[in-house]
Design an enzyme around this catalytic site. Structure first.
Site, PDB file in Angstrom:
ATOM      1  CG  PHE A   1      -0.764 -34.917 -23.809  1.00 21.34           C
ATOM      2  CD1 PHE A   1      -0.064 -35.561 -24.820  1.00 21.34           C
ATOM      3  CD2 PHE A   1      -0.722 -35.448 -22.532  1.00 21.34           C
ATOM      4  CE1 PHE A   1       0.669 -36.701 -24.561  1.00 21.34           C
ATOM      5  CE2 PHE A   1       0.006 -36.599 -22.261  1.00 21.34           C
ATOM      6  CZ  PHE A   1       0.699 -37.227 -23.284  1.00 21.34           C
TER       7      PHE A   1
ATOM      8  CG  ASP B   1       1.273 -28.657 -21.248  1.00 24.65           C
ATOM      9  OD1 ASP B   1       2.494 -28.623 -21.458  1.00 24.65           O
ATOM     10  OD2 ASP B   1       0.675 -29.664 -20.828  1.00 24.65           O
TER      11      ASP B   1
ATOM     12  CE1 TYR C   1       8.037 -37.053 -21.384  1.00 26.21           C
ATOM     13  CE2 TYR C   1       8.057 -36.595 -19.030  1.00 26.21           C
ATOM     14  CZ  TYR C   1       7.366 -36.908 -20.184  1.00 26.21           C
ATOM     15  OH  TYR C   1       6.013 -37.075 -20.138  1.00 26.21           O
ATOM     16  CE  LYS C   2       6.197 -34.846 -24.026  1.00 25.20           C
ATOM     17  NZ  LYS C   2       4.914 -34.276 -23.652  1.00 25.20           N
TER      18      LYS C   2
ATOM     19  NE  ARG D   1       4.097 -37.518 -31.687  1.00 18.96           N
ATOM     20  CZ  ARG D   1       4.201 -37.189 -30.398  1.00 18.96           C
ATOM     21  NH1 ARG D   1       3.592 -36.125 -29.937  1.00 18.96           N
ATOM     22  NH2 ARG D   1       4.884 -37.930 -29.555  1.00 18.96           N
TER      23      ARG D   1
HETATM   24  C1  LIG Z   1       4.162 -34.953 -22.789  1.00 16.03           C
HETATM   25  C2  LIG Z   1       3.037 -34.138 -22.291  1.00 16.03           C
HETATM   26  C3  LIG Z   1       2.636 -34.243 -20.964  1.00 16.03           C
HETATM   27  C4  LIG Z   1       3.301 -35.248 -20.087  1.00 16.03           C
HETATM   28  O1  LIG Z   1       2.828 -35.273 -18.792  1.00 16.03           O
HETATM   29  P1  LIG Z   1       3.544 -36.194 -17.714  1.00 16.03           P
HETATM   30  O2  LIG Z   1       2.929 -35.778 -16.455  1.00 16.03           O
HETATM   31  O3  LIG Z   1       5.014 -35.956 -17.810  1.00 16.03           O
HETATM   32  O4  LIG Z   1       3.276 -37.608 -18.073  1.00 16.03           O
HETATM   33  C5  LIG Z   1       1.614 -33.408 -20.529  1.00 16.03           C
HETATM   34  N1  LIG Z   1       1.024 -32.528 -21.368  1.00 16.03           N
HETATM   35  C6  LIG Z   1       1.408 -32.413 -22.652  1.00 16.03           C
HETATM   36  C7  LIG Z   1       0.744 -31.427 -23.542  1.00 16.03           C
HETATM   37  C8  LIG Z   1       2.406 -33.230 -23.159  1.00 16.03           C
HETATM   38  O5  LIG Z   1       2.765 -33.126 -24.429  1.00 16.03           O
END
Ligand SMILES: *Cc1c(COP(=O)(O)O)cnc(C)c1O
Length: 436
Positions: free
Chosen positions: A127, A199, A224-225, A395
């Site tokens: 990401f 992560d 939030y996921k 997705r």
């Molecule tokens: C969703 C996601 C994030 C989100 O980071 P924020 O700081 O909440 O914007 C970070 N890393 C991964 C791998 C994600 O899927």
């Protein structure tokens, strides 16, 4: 061939079916985007209103003590620990995933600063925020970020060498839904003297995670996921107890101080993971996160001591297996291919498709427009843009708490109709929005 009646029969036999009642899913919506923003728990509006009107409105500053605001990051951290294979006292809920990554990666690099090792290794398809944070930290701290493909972690030519300081991976890939073997990779990293940062953004609440059993070093994840904590909900950080009290994170704010209310002029880090807090916590947002965490922990009732995730995983795999099977049976000849690994051990809780057979009016894969046409029908998935090395992705996230087997059937039915009718070619579905 699987039929709609088969899917209904699967719902009727589903022991987790009742968990769906914990959510407010809007009428007419098939929500396959819980991997981006989870559905709102029914309990959230009343709980947040109570925090606002009673705890804030009436309790005012007294609520730091009387409503237990002060230890909320640790109390919620203990709930997160139950779904990521960690122990009480090892997790805090705070800040964003990006900020927590900055903190733990800094600590890991501090740990390696005299080792002569100069590389931070991550995946090219990680990401982007993870890569951006790592880029700036490497620049600041004199390390080099090396981007690889997952296959390069294995075999005789593996990139894991004694030059690697930190291996920073996302456990379940946000684009492909591919899942790493955390325990095996952590062991391989440790064998060459590297530390691991995981992560868990697409893992926490989605798949069983065993941080302590894997002997991982540092981990962070998103609220939030799959944890359904609400837009921008606080994220979490976990640090293996063997490092937690040893190394400092860089954002040495007063909430990570050993005794914040002594108001001393010098920083003294709190013992353990408490030092990973920085400033005053967003209490209202944490209240929303707790409602989300409770929806996941409700699954514990279905699986005794194995925890919530064992029960949820069985259903998640059944849902993604069914989606893959139906797409292959019913969308054959439409140019779709499966990007997500078929093998259960390598799959998260989402299914990603690419489209290799372009007859898009704009000359692309059509993936964006197909997703937009589905959204217009109430089937909410999302699109992730590709580049010269990675295809565009359609997705679809499957959150077993609120997605059922008939939902899978219906979403594929819509996909079939969008593709067969050519509906996605309409101009309105080919205009790009700011947030995809
Ligand atoms: C969703 C996601 C994030 C989100 O980071 P924020 O700081 O909440 O914007 C970070 N890393 C991964 C791998 C994600 O899927």
């Amino acid at each position: 061939m699987t039929t709609l009646a088969d899917c209904r029969a699967l719902d009727a036999q589903d022991p987790l079916r009742a968990l769906r009642d914990q959510f407010t899913v809007p009428e007419g919506v098939l929500y396959l985007d819980g991997n981006s923003l989870g559905v709102m728990p029914k309990a959230a509006p009343a709980r947040i209103a109570e925090v606002v009107t009673k705890e804030w409105g009436e309790g005012l500053i007294r609520s730091w003590n009387t409503a237990s605001w002060f230890d909320l990051p640790q109390r919620l951290g203990d709930k997160v620990a139950r779904v990521i294979g960690a122990a009480p006292g090892e997790v805090v809920c705070t800040d964003s995933t990006s900020v927590n990554l900055y903190k733990v990666l800094f600590a890991a690099l501090s740990q390696q600063k005299d080792s002569g090792r100069k590389l931070v290794v991550s995946e090219r398809s990680n990401f982007p925020t993870d890569l951006y944070i790592a880029e700036s930290l490497c620049r600041e701290r004199g390390f080099t970020l090396k981007l690889i493909d997952a296959a390069e972690l294995q075999g005789p030519g593996s990139v894991l060498t004694d030059e690697v300081a930190v291996l920073m991976l996302t456990h379940v890939n946000y684009r492909t839904g591919a899942m790493h073997d955390m325990k095996a990779i952590t062991a391989a990293a440790h064998a060459v003297g590297a530390l691991t940062v995981w992560d868990l953004a697409h893992s926490a609440g989605a798949v069983p995670v065993a941080l302590n059993d894997s002997n991982a070093d540092y981990a962070i994840g998103c609220g939030y996921k799959y944890l359904n904590g609400g837009p921008g909900a606080p994220a979490f950080a976990w640090v293996n107890t063997r490092h937690a009290g040893e190394f400092e994170q860089p954002l040495s704010g007063w909430w990570g101080h050993a005794a914040p209310f002594e108001f001393t002029p010098h920083y003294r880090p709190a013992p353990g993971v408490g030092r990973y807090l920085c400033g005053t916590q967003p209490i209202i947002a944490l209240a929303g996160l707790e409602c989300g965490l409770d929806t996941v922990l409700a699954a514990e009732a279905f699986n005794g001591t194995n925890g919530a995730m064992a029960a949820l995983r069985t259903k998640s795999l059944a849902l993604t297996d069914l989606f893959i099977q139906l797409v292959e049976e019913r969308c054959a000849g439409q140019g779709l291919s499966l990007v997500t690994p078929r093998e259960h051990a390598q799959r998260g809780s989402q299914v990603c498709l690419s489209r290799e057979n372009p007859d898009d009016p704009q000359g692309g894969s059509g993936a964006y427009a197909i997703v937009q046409a589905l959204i217009a029908r109430g089937v909410i998935g999302d699109y992730r843009a590709g580049d010269s090395q990675m295809p565009d992705i359609l997705r679809f996230g499957f959150t077993p708490l609120y997605i059922g087997f008939e939902d899978v059937w219906n979403s594929v039915e819509h996909l079939v109709q969008v593709l067969e009718s050519g509906e996605w070619k309409r101009e309105e579905f080919n205009r790009k929005n700011a947030v995809t």
